[in-house]
Design an enzyme around this catalytic site. Structure first.
Site, PDB file in Angstrom:
ATOM      1  N   GLU A  14      64.950  35.249  32.633  1.00 39.62           N
ATOM      2  CA  GLU A  14      65.698  34.040  32.268  1.00 39.62           C
ATOM      3  C   GLU A  14      65.861  33.084  33.441  1.00 39.62           C
ATOM      4  O   GLU A  14      66.763  32.244  33.450  1.00 39.62           O
ATOM      5  CB  GLU A  14      67.057  34.438  31.701  1.00 39.62           C
ATOM      6  CG  GLU A  14      66.965  35.317  30.454  1.00 39.62           C
ATOM      7  CD  GLU A  14      68.297  35.904  30.052  1.00 39.62           C
ATOM      8  OE1 GLU A  14      69.112  35.163  29.458  1.00 39.62           O
ATOM      9  OE2 GLU A  14      68.538  37.089  30.333  1.00 39.62           O
ATOM     10  N   SER A 150      69.524  36.018  26.049  1.00 36.64           N
ATOM     11  CA  SER A 150      68.663  34.957  25.526  1.00 36.64           C
ATOM     12  C   SER A 150      67.746  35.424  24.409  1.00 36.64           C
ATOM     13  O   SER A 150      66.710  34.809  24.161  1.00 36.64           O
ATOM     14  CB  SER A 150      67.832  34.318  26.656  1.00 36.64           C
ATOM     15  OG  SER A 150      68.663  33.599  27.533  1.00 36.64           O
ATOM     16  N   TYR A 221      66.375  27.441  23.341  1.00 36.64           N
ATOM     17  CA  TYR A 221      66.139  26.533  24.458  1.00 36.64           C
ATOM     18  C   TYR A 221      65.111  25.444  24.186  1.00 36.64           C
ATOM     19  O   TYR A 221      64.723  24.736  25.105  1.00 36.64           O
ATOM     20  CB  TYR A 221      65.735  27.349  25.695  1.00 36.64           C
ATOM     21  CG  TYR A 221      66.818  28.320  26.098  1.00 36.64           C
ATOM     22  CD1 TYR A 221      68.045  27.853  26.565  1.00 36.64           C
ATOM     23  CD2 TYR A 221      66.646  29.693  25.975  1.00 36.64           C
ATOM     24  CE1 TYR A 221      69.057  28.731  26.910  1.00 36.64           C
ATOM     25  CE2 TYR A 221      67.656  30.584  26.334  1.00 36.64           C
ATOM     26  CZ  TYR A 221      68.849  30.090  26.798  1.00 36.64           C
ATOM     27  OH  TYR A 221      69.854  30.967  27.148  1.00 36.64           O
ATOM     28  N   ARG A 260      81.365  33.799  26.597  1.00 36.41           N
ATOM     29  CA  ARG A 260      81.003  33.440  25.227  1.00 36.41           C
ATOM     30  C   ARG A 260      80.888  34.721  24.415  1.00 36.41           C
ATOM     31  O   ARG A 260      80.268  35.691  24.855  1.00 36.41           O
ATOM     32  CB  ARG A 260      79.670  32.691  25.193  1.00 36.41           C
ATOM     33  CG  ARG A 260      79.420  31.928  23.873  1.00 36.41           C
ATOM     34  CD  ARG A 260      78.013  31.376  23.791  1.00 36.41           C
ATOM     35  NE  ARG A 260      77.061  32.435  23.522  1.00 36.41           N
ATOM     36  CZ  ARG A 260      75.939  32.638  24.202  1.00 36.41           C
ATOM     37  NH1 ARG A 260      75.634  31.868  25.228  1.00 36.41           N
ATOM     38  NH2 ARG A 260      75.128  33.626  23.891  1.00 36.41           N
ATOM     39  N   ASP A 262      79.613  36.283  20.803  1.00 30.62           N
ATOM     40  CA  ASP A 262      78.742  36.026  19.666  1.00 30.62           C
ATOM     41  C   ASP A 262      79.134  36.911  18.497  1.00 30.62           C
ATOM     42  O   ASP A 262      79.316  38.134  18.662  1.00 30.62           O
ATOM     43  CB  ASP A 262      77.283  36.280  20.053  1.00 30.62           C
ATOM     44  CG  ASP A 262      76.804  35.347  21.154  1.00 30.62           C
ATOM     45  OD1 ASP A 262      77.414  34.271  21.324  1.00 30.62           O
ATOM     46  OD2 ASP A 262      75.817  35.691  21.831  1.00 30.62           O
ATOM     47  N   GLU A 275      77.757  40.553  20.636  1.00 37.47           N
ATOM     48  CA  GLU A 275      77.712  40.791  22.082  1.00 37.47           C
ATOM     49  C   GLU A 275      78.551  39.757  22.806  1.00 37.47           C
ATOM     50  O   GLU A 275      78.923  38.721  22.245  1.00 37.47           O
ATOM     51  CB  GLU A 275      76.276  40.769  22.604  1.00 37.47           C
ATOM     52  CG  GLU A 275      75.519  39.490  22.341  1.00 37.47           C
ATOM     53  CD  GLU A 275      74.049  39.614  22.716  1.00 37.47           C
ATOM     54  OE1 GLU A 275      73.679  39.041  23.755  1.00 37.47           O
ATOM     55  OE2 GLU A 275      73.291  40.273  21.991  1.00 37.47           O
ATOM     56  N   ASN A 277      78.980  37.505  26.606  1.00 35.93           N
ATOM     57  CA  ASN A 277      78.159  36.901  27.649  1.00 35.93           C
ATOM     58  C   ASN A 277      79.046  36.427  28.792  1.00 35.93           C
ATOM     59  O   ASN A 277      79.815  35.470  28.626  1.00 35.93           O
ATOM     60  CB  ASN A 277      77.379  35.713  27.075  1.00 35.93           C
ATOM     61  CG  ASN A 277      76.498  36.108  25.912  1.00 35.93           C
ATOM     62  OD1 ASN A 277      75.346  36.440  26.091  1.00 35.93           O
ATOM     63  ND2 ASN A 277      77.055  36.076  24.704  1.00 35.93           N
ATOM     64  N   GLY A 281      74.780  30.394  28.959  1.00 35.01           N
ATOM     65  CA  GLY A 281      73.957  29.248  29.314  1.00 35.01           C
ATOM     66  C   GLY A 281      74.772  27.972  29.379  1.00 35.01           C
ATOM     67  O   GLY A 281      75.710  27.760  28.602  1.00 35.01           O
TER      68      GLY A 281
END
Length: 316
Positions: A14, A150, A221, A260, A262, A275, A277, A281
């Site tokens: 990443e 990602s 992305y 973050r 999810d 999950e 983070n 990003g």
């Protein structure tokens, strides 16, 4: 605060996303008159830290180099303050099966799953293992690396014939694959920030609708590949349940400053944890900036507040 060093790049898969995140954060901070420089996490980093002595370090490294806690361990041992979760929290979150267990114990649902090391998969026989998994976990399944981000190596398996290839894809990014029951519903991402007093606040959920049905690396992305709705198109009571689940996960995993979470919201309005983070990003197509904008906050003010939290917080 006179100098902020943003760590971006690294050697993970990443790397490019991390570099984009780092540049974006630096640009936002410049607009609120914060001097920020981007540095790679390479062999020159420790020398640069010693020479520049930044007030705060902000790791926006994605993948193992930024999310497994190692870099933060080094920063802490050298006495540098940094934005984000502690090394212990990073390690718990980076290991998805461990994170699932902790969040489930805290009362948030998470899909039924199996963590399968490559060595076990090979030693017991691929065919026999896949047959056993197919009989215990109902298709469709989500197959992904147990550590990573990602959506690299992620596949949705609709029939048993697709499972071997999905396992190969997952093992290409790590030696443990996580297989989970697929939960049908609305995919959302919730940014959780610490307010001025340190209490976590859930920003409006971002609803994710990828064109291909699966939120892959390309969908994340590549501009135009995914449609986003901020705030998510959820009933008020479901939105409250989603925010509560995100904050519960944030606390269960010991997150700090920013993360973050999810989730999938099933047709009954129940949120399921996927999950967490610790280094989400921050690019122009990333979900955290979308959530910040949807909350009515200015990105510069939010990022400045995170730096302030890092300055006043000791590791906890």
């Amino acid at each position: 605060m006179t100098h902020v060093l943003i760590l971006a790049g690294g050697l993970s898969h990443e790397r490019d996303v991390s570099l984009r995140s780092g540049r974006r954060v630096a640009d936002v901070l410049a607009k609120v008159d914060v001097e920020a420089h981007v540095a790679d996490a390479d062999g020159s980093l420790l020398e640069r830290l010693a020479q520049t002595e930044p007030d705060v370090v902000w790791p926006v490294l994605h993948g193992a180099s930024g999310e497994d806690g190692a870099i933060r361990d080094v920063l802490g041992s050298l006495g540098f303050r940094y934005v984000g979760s502690t090394p212990e929290s990073c390690r718990l979150t980076w290991d998805k099966p461990v994170a699932k267990t902790l969040v489930q114990r805290a009362g948030v649902r998470t899909p039924r799953g199996v963590a399968l090391p490559h060595d076990t998969f090979r030693e017991l026989g691929a065919g026999a293992v896949l047959d056993a998994i197919s009989s215990s976990l109902t298709l469709p399944l989500v197959v992904k690396p147990a550590r990573g981000g990602s959506a690299l190596g992620l596949s949705v398996v609709h029939n048993a014939a697709q499972l071997p290839a999905a396992m190969v894809d997952a093992y290409a990014y790590g030696d443990i694959a996580l297989l989970e029951s697929f939960v049908e519903g609305t995919e959302v991402a919730v940014t959780v920030l610490e307010g001025e007093e340190g209490a976590p606040v859930a920003l409006p959920a971002v609803e994710i609708v990828p064109d291909g049905g699966v939120y892959t690396y390309a969908a994340r992305y590549t501009a135009g590949e995914t449609e986003f709705f901020t705030p998510a198109r959820l009933a008020d009571e479901v939105s409250r349940a989603v925010a509560h689940a995100a904050i519960t996960a944030y606390r269960a995993l010991g997150h700090r400053h920013l993360s973050r979470i999810d989730l999938i919201v099933d047709p009954a309005g129940v949120p399921w944890f996927l999950e967490g983070n610790v280094a989400p990003g921050m690019t122009e197509t990333s979900l955290v900036p979308m959530a910040v904008a949807a909350s009515g906050r200015e990105a510069g003010a939010v990022y400045h507040q995170l730096l302030t939290r890092a300055l006043v917080d000791s590791e906890r």
